[in-house]
Write a protein that holds these residues in place. Structure first.
Motif, PDB file in Angstrom:
ATOM      1  N   MET A  30       0.830  -1.210   0.000  1.00 49.29           N
ATOM      2  CA  MET A  30       0.000   0.000   0.000  1.00 49.29           C
ATOM      3  C   MET A  30       0.865   1.260   0.000  1.00 49.29           C
ATOM      4  O   MET A  30       0.563   2.214  -0.719  1.00 49.29           O
ATOM      5  CB  MET A  30      -0.965  -0.020   1.186  1.00 49.29           C
ATOM      6  N   LEU A  31       1.955   1.251   0.754  1.00 47.13           N
ATOM      7  CA  LEU A  31       2.866   2.405   0.765  1.00 47.13           C
ATOM      8  C   LEU A  31       3.515   2.618  -0.602  1.00 47.13           C
ATOM      9  O   LEU A  31       3.607   3.755  -1.083  1.00 47.13           O
ATOM     10  CB  LEU A  31       3.938   2.234   1.852  1.00 47.13           C
ATOM     11  N   LEU A  32       3.945   1.539  -1.249  1.00 51.55           N
ATOM     12  CA  LEU A  32       4.516   1.645  -2.599  1.00 51.55           C
ATOM     13  C   LEU A  32       3.471   2.132  -3.603  1.00 51.55           C
ATOM     14  O   LEU A  32       3.777   2.917  -4.502  1.00 51.55           O
ATOM     15  CB  LEU A  32       5.088   0.293  -3.050  1.00 51.55           C
ATOM     16  N   THR A  33       2.233   1.679  -3.435  1.00 51.14           N
ATOM     17  CA  THR A  33       1.138   2.090  -4.323  1.00 51.14           C
ATOM     18  C   THR A  33       0.875   3.589  -4.180  1.00 51.14           C
ATOM     19  O   THR A  33       0.689   4.285  -5.192  1.00 51.14           O
ATOM     20  CB  THR A  33      -0.136   1.273  -4.007  1.00 51.14           C
ATOM     21  N   ILE A  34       0.866   4.083  -2.947  1.00 50.25           N
ATOM     22  CA  ILE A  34       0.668   5.518  -2.706  1.00 50.25           C
ATOM     23  C   ILE A  34       1.734   6.324  -3.442  1.00 50.25           C
ATOM     24  O   ILE A  34       1.424   7.299  -4.133  1.00 50.25           O
ATOM     25  CB  ILE A  34       0.688   5.814  -1.181  1.00 50.25           C
ATOM     26  N   LEU A  35       2.982   5.892  -3.327  1.00 49.51           N
ATOM     27  CA  LEU A  35       4.091   6.570  -4.003  1.00 49.51           C
ATOM     28  C   LEU A  35       3.928   6.510  -5.528  1.00 49.51           C
ATOM     29  O   LEU A  35       4.076   7.521  -6.217  1.00 49.51           O
ATOM     30  CB  LEU A  35       5.425   5.937  -3.578  1.00 49.51           C
ATOM     31  N   ALA A  36       3.573   5.334  -6.044  1.00 55.90           N
ATOM     32  CA  ALA A  36       3.409   5.156  -7.495  1.00 55.90           C
ATOM     33  C   ALA A  36       2.283   6.025  -8.049  1.00 55.90           C
ATOM     34  O   ALA A  36       2.426   6.629  -9.117  1.00 55.90           O
ATOM     35  CB  ALA A  36       3.147   3.678  -7.809  1.00 55.90           C
ATOM     36  N   ILE A  46      -6.580   8.297  -2.798  1.00 50.75           N
ATOM     37  CA  ILE A  46      -7.776   7.484  -2.544  1.00 50.75           C
ATOM     38  C   ILE A  46      -8.947   8.059  -3.334  1.00 50.75           C
ATOM     39  O   ILE A  46      -9.161   9.268  -3.373  1.00 50.75           O
ATOM     40  CB  ILE A  46      -8.133   7.453  -1.041  1.00 50.75           C
ATOM     41  N   TYR A  47      -9.678   7.171  -3.973  1.00 54.72           N
ATOM     42  CA  TYR A  47     -10.865   7.541  -4.727  1.00 54.72           C
ATOM     43  C   TYR A  47     -12.079   7.106  -3.909  1.00 54.72           C
ATOM     44  O   TYR A  47     -12.171   5.947  -3.501  1.00 54.72           O
ATOM     45  CB  TYR A  47     -10.836   6.835  -6.082  1.00 54.72           C
ATOM     46  N   PHE A  64      -7.825   2.738  -4.240  1.00 53.07           N
ATOM     47  CA  PHE A  64      -6.720   3.532  -4.751  1.00 53.07           C
ATOM     48  C   PHE A  64      -7.156   4.052  -6.119  1.00 53.07           C
ATOM     49  O   PHE A  64      -7.730   3.307  -6.908  1.00 53.07           O
ATOM     50  CB  PHE A  64      -5.440   2.700  -4.891  1.00 53.07           C
ATOM     51  N   ARG A  65      -6.888   5.335  -6.385  1.00 52.67           N
ATOM     52  CA  ARG A  65      -7.318   5.929  -7.652  1.00 52.67           C
ATOM     53  C   ARG A  65      -6.561   5.294  -8.811  1.00 52.67           C
ATOM     54  O   ARG A  65      -5.350   5.305  -8.856  1.00 52.67           O
ATOM     55  CB  ARG A  65      -7.080   7.446  -7.636  1.00 52.67           C
ATOM     56  N   SER A  66      -7.325   4.733  -9.760  1.00 56.03           N
ATOM     57  CA  SER A  66      -6.732   4.078 -10.927  1.00 56.03           C
ATOM     58  C   SER A  66      -7.065   4.817 -12.228  1.00 56.03           C
ATOM     59  O   SER A  66      -6.586   4.445 -13.290  1.00 56.03           O
ATOM     60  CB  SER A  66      -7.213   2.623 -11.022  1.00 56.03           C
ATOM     61  N   MET A  67      -7.884   5.863 -12.131  1.00 56.58           N
ATOM     62  CA  MET A  67      -8.265   6.638 -13.317  1.00 56.58           C
ATOM     63  C   MET A  67      -7.777   8.080 -13.183  1.00 56.58           C
ATOM     64  O   MET A  67      -7.463   8.539 -12.088  1.00 56.58           O
ATOM     65  CB  MET A  67      -9.788   6.652 -13.495  1.00 56.58           C
ATOM     66  N   ILE A  87      -8.120   4.953 -17.569  1.00 57.84           N
ATOM     67  CA  ILE A  87      -7.239   4.332 -16.572  1.00 57.84           C
ATOM     68  C   ILE A  87      -5.794   4.786 -16.773  1.00 57.84           C
ATOM     69  O   ILE A  87      -5.275   4.793 -17.894  1.00 57.84           O
ATOM     70  CB  ILE A  87      -7.350   2.794 -16.652  1.00 57.84           C
ATOM     71  N   THR A  88      -5.133   5.142 -15.661  1.00 54.75           N
ATOM     72  CA  THR A  88      -3.724   5.565 -15.696  1.00 54.75           C
ATOM     73  C   THR A  88      -2.823   4.348 -15.916  1.00 54.75           C
ATOM     74  O   THR A  88      -3.266   3.201 -15.806  1.00 54.75           O
ATOM     75  CB  THR A  88      -3.333   6.244 -14.364  1.00 54.75           C
ATOM     76  N   ARG A  89      -1.530   4.608 -16.169  1.00 55.14           N
ATOM     77  CA  ARG A  89      -0.580   3.495 -16.365  1.00 55.14           C
ATOM     78  C   ARG A  89      -0.506   2.615 -15.123  1.00 55.14           C
ATOM     79  O   ARG A  89      -0.623   1.403 -15.219  1.00 55.14           O
ATOM     80  CB  ARG A  89       0.817   4.032 -16.683  1.00 55.14           C
ATOM     81  N   ILE A  90      -0.313   3.229 -13.964  1.00 57.88           N
ATOM     82  CA  ILE A  90      -0.245   2.448 -12.716  1.00 57.88           C
ATOM     83  C   ILE A  90      -1.618   1.862 -12.388  1.00 57.88           C
ATOM     84  O   ILE A  90      -1.728   0.778 -11.833  1.00 57.88           O
ATOM     85  CB  ILE A  90       0.329   3.284 -11.543  1.00 57.88           C
ATOM     86  N   GLY A  91      -2.672   2.557 -12.812  1.00 60.70           N
ATOM     87  CA  GLY A  91      -4.032   2.073 -12.575  1.00 60.70           C
ATOM     88  C   GLY A  91      -4.306   0.747 -13.256  1.00 60.70           C
ATOM     89  O   GLY A  91      -4.975  -0.129 -12.693  1.00 60.70           O
ATOM     90  N   ALA A  92      -3.780   0.570 -14.458  1.00 63.98           N
ATOM     91  CA  ALA A  92      -3.975  -0.691 -15.188  1.00 63.98           C
ATOM     92  C   ALA A  92      -3.351  -1.851 -14.407  1.00 63.98           C
ATOM     93  O   ALA A  92      -3.957  -2.917 -14.263  1.00 63.98           O
ATOM     94  CB  ALA A  92      -3.369  -0.587 -16.584  1.00 63.98           C
ATOM     95  N   PHE A  93      -2.147  -1.618 -13.878  1.00 63.27           N
ATOM     96  CA  PHE A  93      -1.473  -2.653 -13.077  1.00 63.27           C
ATOM     97  C   PHE A  93      -2.246  -2.921 -11.782  1.00 63.27           C
ATOM     98  O   PHE A  93      -2.445  -4.069 -11.396  1.00 63.27           O
ATOM     99  CB  PHE A  93      -0.028  -2.221 -12.764  1.00 63.27           C
TER     100      PHE A  93
END
Length: 191
Positions: A30-36, A46-47, A64-67, A87-93
């Motif tokens: 989750m911490l890495l996701t926040i940074l990404a 957060i969405y 987590f916001r993916s769009m 969808i963002t690049r990180i959002g797709a993952f």
């Protein structure tokens, strides 16, 4: 209104225990996701989105916001699609790995969701689906889930026909709701 099933204490205890453990284990991810998310595109991490929960009550679903932040700037709700340009690049993952769903564990701790149950729908989709799918509101007699019987039994889809098919699985889950079925769904979710 929709009749709600009495919530077994064992299911609530199971939800609290498992979501606490999962949040602890997932905290590095989750911490890495926040940074990404911060590095990938501007906007909140957060969405928050209105969803229909137990008894038809509205609650704020956290992801987590993916769009991109103005994905629905016209205010019209849309089904998500496989190669959605919003969808963002990180959002797709995040969507592929379901990392975007991790903040919902906080909703489980708060008692708005369960680990397992029918996926909570957006109010505009629920209003539309309950007009076309018989007994659609029965799914609101249990808490919505982070994962569910429909998710492990039916592919990801964004059409009325997919909603009809998933509803059959949701009805099965409501009728056969048990801790054993929840554990089975959780095992199938991670495998």
């Amino acid at each position: 209104g929709v009749q709600t099933c009495a919530l077994p204490i064992s299911k609530r205890a199971f939800d609290i225990l498992c979501s606490s453990i999962l949040l602890t284990l997932a905290s590095p991810v989750m911490l890495l996701t926040i940074l990404a998310i911060k590095l990938d595109s501007p906007g909140p991490i957060i969405y928050r989105q209105e969803r229909v929960g137990l008894g038809g009550r509205i609650f704020m679903c956290l992801k987590f916001r993916s769009m991109y932040i103005d994905a629905e700037r016209d205010g019209v709700a849309r089904w998500a699609s496989k190669d959605d340009p919003r969808i963002t690049r990180i959002g797709a993952f995040m969507r592929k790995t379901r990392i975007d769903e991790l903040p919902q564990l906080l909703s489980v701790l708060a008692g708005e969701m369960s680990l397992v149950g029918p996926r909570p729908g957006r109010p505009s989709f629920v209003d539309e689906l309950k007009l076309t799918i018989p007994f659609y509101e029965v799914r609101h007699s249990v808490k919505p889930g982070v994962t569910g019987w429909a998710q492990v039994r039916h592919h990801y889809g964004g059409s009325l026909e997919d909603a009809r098919r998933k509803h059959q699985f949701d009805l099965y889950y409501v009728k056969n709701n048990s801790l054993f079925l929840d554990i089975l769904v959780l095992i199938e979710t991670v495998s």
